[in-house]
Design an enzyme around this catalytic site. Sequence first.
Site, PDB file in Angstrom:
ATOM      1  N   ASP A   1       0.839  -1.201   0.000  1.00 36.60           N
ATOM      2  CA  ASP A   1       0.000   0.000   0.000  1.00 36.60           C
ATOM      3  C   ASP A   1       0.877   1.255   0.000  1.00 36.60           C
ATOM      4  O   ASP A   1       1.672   1.459   0.918  1.00 36.60           O
ATOM      5  CB  ASP A   1      -0.901   0.026   1.241  1.00 36.60           C
TER       6      ASP A   1
ATOM      7  N   TYR B   1       2.998   9.972   0.796  1.00 37.80           N
ATOM      8  CA  TYR B   1       3.975   9.407   1.736  1.00 37.80           C
ATOM      9  C   TYR B   1       5.413   9.790   1.354  1.00 37.80           C
ATOM     10  O   TYR B   1       6.347   9.570   2.119  1.00 37.80           O
ATOM     11  CB  TYR B   1       3.835   7.878   1.845  1.00 37.80           C
TER      12      TYR B   1
ATOM     13  N   LYS C   1      -2.466   6.245  -4.117  1.00 36.79           N
ATOM     14  CA  LYS C   1      -3.577   7.171  -3.861  1.00 36.79           C
ATOM     15  C   LYS C   1      -3.323   8.554  -4.456  1.00 36.79           C
ATOM     16  O   LYS C   1      -2.200   9.063  -4.405  1.00 36.79           O
ATOM     17  CB  LYS C   1      -3.808   7.310  -2.350  1.00 36.79           C
TER      18      LYS C   1
ATOM     19  N   HIS D   1      -7.515   9.729  -2.068  1.00 33.17           N
ATOM     20  CA  HIS D   1      -6.969   9.589  -0.713  1.00 33.17           C
ATOM     21  C   HIS D   1      -7.928  10.120   0.369  1.00 33.17           C
ATOM     22  O   HIS D   1      -8.078   9.514   1.421  1.00 33.17           O
ATOM     23  CB  HIS D   1      -5.615  10.317  -0.638  1.00 33.17           C
TER      24      HIS D   1
END
Length: 316
Positions: A43, A48, A77, A110
């Site tokens: 994931d 990030y 996302k 997201h």
Amino acid sequence: MKTLTFRNNDQMPAIGLGTWKAPEGEGYKALREAIRLGYRHIDCAHLYMNEKELGRALHDAMAEGDVSRKDLWITSKLWNNSHKKHQVKPALETTLADLQLDYIDLYLIHWPVVIKDDVVFPSGVEDLVSLDEVPLEETWAAMEDLADEGLARHIGVSNFSVKRLEQISKNARIKPEANQVEGHPYLQQNDLLDYCKANGIAVTHYSPFGSKDRPEHFKMGDEPELLEIPEIIALAEKHDCSPAQIILAWAVGRGASAIPKSVNPVRLKQNLEAYKIELSAQEIEDLKKVDKNYRFIVGKFWAVEGSPYTLEGLWG
Ligand code: A2P
């Protein structure tokens, strides 16, 4: 590995690797190790800020024969600053280039929240954009185009309430196939899970252990410790495993997927192996009484004073 079945029969492994907060320099090692241990569901997210590093790990793992692309399930996302119709495909193209992939297995919106194009994370209300200006239906239509083109094999959302799911499903050509939400025994969201199951929407639980390693400024004071819930400890003793494994077995046992994050080889292995632990329907039922509707990821950064977003609107 147990799997969740998508509408076209594609199988998403129930336990995946969470990569949020994998620190720079450790993400590569952790992902290589995870793949060697047997993780096949990874994931990721543009936000990030580690997709390039993870992309190098994916590339090397495949080049060295640890795994082949078809056996991996990679999720990523769309970030909140790229919700406009013309921004969605370029955003996925950036993610694909960073991850060194030519398609993504699952692409998610997201958050049901929009921020200005040039903002990564809002520092105040002036950085937030209302959904009246960029409606979720516009973003979803662009996601459908990605699915049509095969750049995203499956499309879904994250942090969506039933109300928001219904909103985008109403006129969708492709109904959302997944909803990734915070999930653990203190935040069971049984109504949301039931709605998703009834509508063929796969649910993934993020922050299964409460994401203790997230930055302090994202935390509320006095957070509870999921791994110390007495009922979880009792089940761990009964099943001769760790409390963390009970939480993952609970997630899988209720028909969800979970994406624990770890950069530690021992915990990576332990988490993956949790799928072997079977909780009975009665044990899962009994755990319902533990629920506190407690969120670690409250989303208060979207609901600052004067914001077009409220917590009630987000989760209600
Ligand atoms: P580490 O990366 O050092 O293993 P979440 O998945 O809810 O975001 O939680 C991640 C946090 O939980 C990290 O601090 C991670 O540390 C820790 N963690 C991951 N797996 C386990 C485990 N099996 N037991 C205890 N803590 C764990």
